[in-house]
Design a protein around this motif. Structure first.
Motif, PDB file in Angstrom:
ATOM      1  N   THR A  59      29.241 -43.262 -13.604  1.00 19.76           N
ATOM      2  CA  THR A  59      27.905 -43.840 -13.734  1.00 19.76           C
ATOM      3  C   THR A  59      27.892 -44.938 -14.780  1.00 19.76           C
ATOM      4  O   THR A  59      27.304 -46.004 -14.574  1.00 19.76           O
ATOM      5  CB  THR A  59      26.881 -42.745 -14.108  1.00 19.76           C
ATOM      6  OG1 THR A  59      26.847 -41.769 -13.068  1.00 19.76           O
ATOM      7  CG2 THR A  59      25.489 -43.323 -14.295  1.00 19.76           C
ATOM      8  N   ARG A  60      28.541 -44.700 -15.904  1.00 14.12           N
ATOM      9  CA  ARG A  60      28.594 -45.717 -16.956  1.00 14.12           C
ATOM     10  C   ARG A  60      29.287 -46.981 -16.468  1.00 14.12           C
ATOM     11  O   ARG A  60      28.957 -48.083 -16.897  1.00 14.12           O
ATOM     12  CB  ARG A  60      29.331 -45.155 -18.179  1.00 14.12           C
ATOM     13  CG  ARG A  60      28.473 -44.251 -19.044  1.00 14.12           C
ATOM     14  CD  ARG A  60      29.314 -43.655 -20.144  1.00 14.12           C
ATOM     15  NE  ARG A  60      28.494 -43.150 -21.240  1.00 14.12           N
ATOM     16  CZ  ARG A  60      28.929 -42.315 -22.163  1.00 14.12           C
ATOM     17  NH1 ARG A  60      30.177 -41.869 -22.122  1.00 14.12           N
ATOM     18  NH2 ARG A  60      28.139 -41.903 -23.133  1.00 14.12           N
ATOM     19  N   ALA A  61      30.270 -46.798 -15.583  1.00 12.71           N
ATOM     20  CA  ALA A  61      31.007 -47.956 -15.055  1.00 12.71           C
ATOM     21  C   ALA A  61      30.243 -48.662 -13.945  1.00 12.71           C
ATOM     22  O   ALA A  61      30.703 -49.684 -13.441  1.00 12.71           O
ATOM     23  CB  ALA A  61      32.373 -47.514 -14.547  1.00 12.71           C
ATOM     24  N   GLY A  62      29.084 -48.107 -13.558  1.00 10.91           N
ATOM     25  CA  GLY A  62      28.277 -48.734 -12.519  1.00 10.91           C
ATOM     26  C   GLY A  62      28.624 -48.287 -11.117  1.00 10.91           C
ATOM     27  O   GLY A  62      28.146 -48.849 -10.138  1.00 10.91           O
ATOM     28  N   ASP A  63      29.479 -47.239 -10.992  1.00  8.71           N
ATOM     29  CA  ASP A  63      29.837 -46.688  -9.692  1.00  8.71           C
ATOM     30  C   ASP A  63      28.832 -45.592  -9.352  1.00  8.71           C
ATOM     31  O   ASP A  63      28.783 -44.552  -9.999  1.00  8.71           O
ATOM     32  CB  ASP A  63      31.256 -46.117  -9.733  1.00  8.71           C
ATOM     33  CG  ASP A  63      31.777 -45.741  -8.358  1.00  8.71           C
ATOM     34  OD1 ASP A  63      30.997 -45.185  -7.570  1.00  8.71           O
ATOM     35  OD2 ASP A  63      32.966 -45.986  -8.093  1.00  8.71           O
ATOM     36  N   ALA A  64      28.037 -45.812  -8.312  1.00  6.91           N
ATOM     37  CA  ALA A  64      26.901 -44.929  -8.010  1.00  6.91           C
ATOM     38  C   ALA A  64      27.263 -43.735  -7.136  1.00  6.91           C
ATOM     39  O   ALA A  64      26.404 -42.895  -6.858  1.00  6.91           O
ATOM     40  CB  ALA A  64      25.797 -45.735  -7.335  1.00  6.91           C
ATOM     41  N   ARG A  65      28.516 -43.617  -6.696  1.00  8.13           N
ATOM     42  CA  ARG A  65      28.857 -42.577  -5.719  1.00  8.13           C
ATOM     43  C   ARG A  65      28.662 -41.156  -6.242  1.00  8.13           C
ATOM     44  O   ARG A  65      28.414 -40.228  -5.464  1.00  8.13           O
ATOM     45  CB  ARG A  65      30.319 -42.744  -5.278  1.00  8.13           C
ATOM     46  CG  ARG A  65      30.562 -43.940  -4.392  1.00  8.13           C
ATOM     47  CD  ARG A  65      32.044 -44.080  -4.099  1.00  8.13           C
ATOM     48  NE  ARG A  65      32.813 -44.379  -5.305  1.00  8.13           N
ATOM     49  CZ  ARG A  65      34.148 -44.301  -5.375  1.00  8.13           C
ATOM     50  NH1 ARG A  65      34.838 -43.904  -4.325  1.00  8.13           N
ATOM     51  NH2 ARG A  65      34.779 -44.606  -6.496  1.00  8.13           N
ATOM     52  N   TYR A  66      28.782 -40.985  -7.550  1.00  9.99           N
ATOM     53  CA  TYR A  66      28.719 -39.632  -8.110  1.00  9.99           C
ATOM     54  C   TYR A  66      27.521 -39.451  -9.040  1.00  9.99           C
ATOM     55  O   TYR A  66      27.526 -38.590  -9.917  1.00  9.99           O
ATOM     56  CB  TYR A  66      30.015 -39.319  -8.868  1.00  9.99           C
ATOM     57  CG  TYR A  66      31.260 -39.582  -8.055  1.00  9.99           C
ATOM     58  CD1 TYR A  66      31.585 -38.778  -6.964  1.00  9.99           C
ATOM     59  CD2 TYR A  66      32.099 -40.653  -8.361  1.00  9.99           C
ATOM     60  CE1 TYR A  66      32.722 -39.025  -6.203  1.00  9.99           C
ATOM     61  CE2 TYR A  66      33.237 -40.907  -7.603  1.00  9.99           C
ATOM     62  CZ  TYR A  66      33.538 -40.088  -6.532  1.00  9.99           C
ATOM     63  OH  TYR A  66      34.665 -40.329  -5.775  1.00  9.99           O
ATOM     64  N   ASN A  67      26.482 -40.249  -8.846  1.00  9.16           N
ATOM     65  CA  ASN A  67      25.321 -40.188  -9.741  1.00  9.16           C
ATOM     66  C   ASN A  67      24.559 -38.872  -9.654  1.00  9.16           C
ATOM     67  O   ASN A  67      23.700 -38.596 -10.486  1.00  9.16           O
ATOM     68  CB  ASN A  67      24.352 -41.342  -9.442  1.00  9.16           C
ATOM     69  CG  ASN A  67      24.837 -42.653 -10.015  1.00  9.16           C
ATOM     70  OD1 ASN A  67      25.827 -42.706 -10.740  1.00  9.16           O
ATOM     71  ND2 ASN A  67      24.152 -43.735  -9.690  1.00  9.16           N
ATOM     72  N   ASP A  68      24.856 -38.060  -8.634  1.00  7.24           N
ATOM     73  CA  ASP A  68      24.189 -36.759  -8.504  1.00  7.24           C
ATOM     74  C   ASP A  68      25.062 -35.609  -8.997  1.00  7.24           C
ATOM     75  O   ASP A  68      24.685 -34.448  -8.878  1.00  7.24           O
ATOM     76  CB  ASP A  68      23.809 -36.512  -7.036  1.00  7.24           C
ATOM     77  CG  ASP A  68      25.022 -36.472  -6.117  1.00  7.24           C
ATOM     78  OD1 ASP A  68      26.090 -36.997  -6.516  1.00  7.24           O
ATOM     79  OD2 ASP A  68      24.903 -35.920  -5.008  1.00  7.24           O
ATOM     80  N   ARG A  69      26.230 -35.947  -9.586  1.00  5.09           N
ATOM     81  CA  ARG A  69      27.190 -34.898  -9.941  1.00  5.09           C
ATOM     82  C   ARG A  69      27.355 -34.768 -11.457  1.00  5.09           C
ATOM     83  O   ARG A  69      27.192 -35.715 -12.213  1.00  5.09           O
ATOM     84  CB  ARG A  69      28.555 -35.181  -9.307  1.00  5.09           C
ATOM     85  CG  ARG A  69      28.544 -35.092  -7.775  1.00  5.09           C
ATOM     86  CD  ARG A  69      29.956 -34.961  -7.260  1.00  5.09           C
ATOM     87  NE  ARG A  69      30.613 -33.808  -7.853  1.00  5.09           N
ATOM     88  CZ  ARG A  69      31.908 -33.777  -8.210  1.00  5.09           C
ATOM     89  NH1 ARG A  69      32.665 -34.836  -8.031  1.00  5.09           N
ATOM     90  NH2 ARG A  69      32.427 -32.687  -8.746  1.00  5.09           N
ATOM     91  N   PHE A  70      27.732 -33.543 -11.863  1.00  7.93           N
ATOM     92  CA  PHE A  70      28.078 -33.250 -13.249  1.00  7.93           C
ATOM     93  C   PHE A  70      29.167 -32.187 -13.205  1.00  7.93           C
ATOM     94  O   PHE A  70      28.960 -31.096 -12.665  1.00  7.93           O
ATOM     95  CB  PHE A  70      26.861 -32.732 -14.025  1.00  7.93           C
ATOM     96  CG  PHE A  70      27.106 -32.555 -15.499  1.00  7.93           C
ATOM     97  CD1 PHE A  70      26.660 -33.500 -16.405  1.00  7.93           C
ATOM     98  CD2 PHE A  70      27.794 -31.449 -15.985  1.00  7.93           C
ATOM     99  CE1 PHE A  70      26.896 -33.354 -17.767  1.00  7.93           C
ATOM    100  CE2 PHE A  70      28.046 -31.297 -17.350  1.00  7.93           C
ATOM    101  CZ  PHE A  70      27.589 -32.248 -18.236  1.00  7.93           C
TER     102      PHE A  70
END
Length: 597
Positions: A59-70
């Protein structure tokens, strides 16, 4: 005739040899090209694997693919998967002969080997203290929740992604408490002085008035494109998330910290008091400094640097006409009303923007390449402002959001400006913003290197950047130059107090007093800093170790190249490869010096 036949034979023989040689070279080139393609795939697969393992970094790198994951890194099976990931990458890299690789690929291979080796070792360290007052993931999630950080809130899917991520985060949050309970049984607990600082952070997240809660911030800032139906649905879902999940979880954690964890907290300050603490500390020194230096070597280096910088400070003290000793001058600078001219936080921000305008015309003299990524100065968010230091948050790789220099301003009327020029050089330009943005923008680097961070290089560069102030038209005011010396002294003191705390049995109070005796930082700031070192051993050593290496190599280049030395090209050579371990950095600069002789 004989001569003619001999010449013809020689030509035929030479042609045959030439053809064989060309075929051999062609095959070699094919082998190298094929190897490089395979190596490039390993680099890319590694990068993609890291993003999947660490979705917060994605997410910090601007890659949105895993924005729902932790990912819950406290889970043992997750840790084992990560260890296997690093060991398998090391095994793959072992098949590439270094002599077959070009310079850039060879450096990338060596960096990735270091990265995999050190990360695997870190996964073996005890994880009984997953939460502290300064560095842990719950604070990052607070930043994300505000809607003003890396987590995007531009589409309905963005809002839904955050709800899913929070659910997975709360699994980690529960596991964190379990780990802390295990830590109590095993003797691995935070010092009481740090636990006290964490409790208010948890209580602030237990705010029951939903509309005042930090996690409600995205609901107050809906994009205009959202329909009334979408707004109403998300408002209900976010309210439920806060009331039913976030508030109860943080209430429970605050109660645990107050009633169970604080009474069990350590009276000691450093890792040396823990079982195997010395070995753990040495592994963290290696990780953060990217050197094999020992705690004792670093402690002695720190003492020498403190003595050297003190003598420079005394020269400034005499220049401004102060008649007392250096320690009383520190108090004089700390409390000098003329150095606290502001009444509003925005005035602090405006002052930093003015520093940028002042130095801008001089940057071309030192740098031939500037980043394209935009930049701005912001005030640190209120929920973490009281325990935060100034910091830089990088832009995503696509440059869609600016790099941000965050400044904590808990009380504008007590904000002292004497070190502001120095602070801007370090956190902003040409410090972290230049180094990180240029690394991210470099198209010659494989993706995994664009997001790498080594404190020894990154913080070493930022501290080196502070020393460029006079070359950039700053430090005309002796107090601002004293601020630069103070910044360098602050990092030299770290070498002494960090090693003192974690390898020599120093107490928190002993470390605070040493800092008060040797620098002009306000006492509240010094306390926060010492507690920072207690929470994250070894990280604070990286600044001075890295700066000394960069300065040492610049002096070597100036000495050996003489009239051929070009400061702009030297800085390009330093920055072009991004963050790399110091041993590889030294080798790179040595080769550059030789090639320019």
């Amino acid at each position: 005739m004989k001569k003619l036949l001999f010449l013809l034979s020689f030509i035929l023989f030479f042609s045959a040899c030439k053809e064989k040689t060309e075929q051999s070279i062609e095959k070699t080139n094919e082998r190298i090209a094929s190897s490089n393609e395979e190596l490039a795939k390993i680099f890319e697969d590694y990068y993609q694997g890291v993003l999947k393992m660490d979705p917060i970094s994605a997410t910090r790198a601007g890659d949105a693919r895993y924005n729902d994951r932790f990912v819950n890194i406290l889970n043992d099976s997750v840790k084992e998967e990560m260890k296997l990931f690093y060991s398998s990458n090391l095994e793959k890299l072992s098949h590439f002969a270094e002599e077959d690789l070009n310079e850039n690929d060879l450096l990338s291979k060596r960096i990735l080997e270091w990265e995999c080796t050190q990360n695997a070792k870190r996964l073996s360290l005890p994880d009984y203290t997953p939460i502290n007052q300064m560095w842990t993931i719950n604070l990052v999630m607070g930043q994300f929740a505000s809607g003003a950080s890396a987590q995007p809130f531009k589409t309905v899917k963005d809002y839904e992604n955050w709800l899913k991520r929070v659910d997975e985060y709360l699994v980690w949050f529960t596991a964190a408490q379990e780990k802390m309970e295990e830590g109590i049984k095993n003797g691995y607990v935070l010092p009481k002085s740090l636990i006290i600082k964490v409790i208010p952070q948890m209580e602030s997240m237990a705010e029951e008035n939903v509309e005042k809660h930090l996690y409600y911030s995205p609901i107050k800032n809906f994009p205009e494109s959202f329909t009334e139906e979408e707004r109403a649905r998300l408002q209900v879902e976010y309210t439920a998330m806060i009331e039913e999940k976030i508030v109860p979880a943080h209430k429970n954690m605050a109660e645990f910290l107050k009633k169970v964890y604080l009474p069990a907290g350590r009276e000691t300050s450093g890792f040396g008091a823990l079982e195997n603490g010395d070995q753990i500390y040495q592994s963290m020194i290696t990780y953060f400094t990217t050197t094999n230096m020992s705690a004792s070597e670093i402690h002695e280096l720190g003492l020498k640097e403190v003595a050297r910088i003190s003598s420079e400070m005394e020269k400034v003290m005499k220049e401004v006409g102060y008649k007392g000793d250096l320690q009383s001058f520190f108090n004089y600078v700390r409390n000098k009303k003329e150095l606290m001219p502001f009444t509003e936080p925005q005035q602090v921000i405006d002052n930093f923007n003015a520093i940028q305008v002042k130095m801008e015309p001089q940057l071309n003299k030192l740098f031939e390449t500037k980043p394209k990524t935009s930049f701005e100065v912001r005030r640190t968010e209120a929920f973490r402002e009281n325990s935060a230091s100034a910091e830089y948050n990088q832009a995503p790789l696509d440059g869609s959001r600016p790099g941000v220099f965050y400044v904590p301003i808990p009380n504008a009327s007590e904000y002292n400006v004497y070190a502001d020029e120095d602070l801007f050089l370090h956190e902003a330009i040409p410090g972290h913003h230049y180094q990180i943005a240029l690394q991210q923008e470099n198209q010659d680097l494989p993706q995994f290197r664009k997001v790498l961070w080594y404190s020894s290089f990154g913080e070493g560069w930022a501290l080196y950047a502070e020393s460029l102030g006079k070359e950039l038209g700053l430090f005309e005011d002796p107090y601002q130059y004293f601020g630069m010396l103070g910044g360098e002294m602050h990092r030299a003191i770290r070498l002494v107090v960090d090693t003192g705390l974690h390898s020599k049995g120093w107490t928190r109070e002993q470390a605070i007093q040493y800092s008060l005796d040797n620098e002009a930082e306000p006492e509240a700031s010094i306390i926060s800093e010492i507690e920072r070192y207690m929470a994250m051993p070894g990280q604070a050593l990286s600044y001075k170790i890295g700066q000394i290496k960069i300065r040492e190599l610049r002096e070597k280049a100036e000495r050996e190249l003489g009239d051929k030395f070009d400061i702009r090209k030297f800085h390009s050579e330093v920055l072009e490869a991004g963050c790399i371990p110091l041993s590889l950095f030294e080798l790179k600069i040595d080769q550059w010096i030789e090639s320019n002789k």
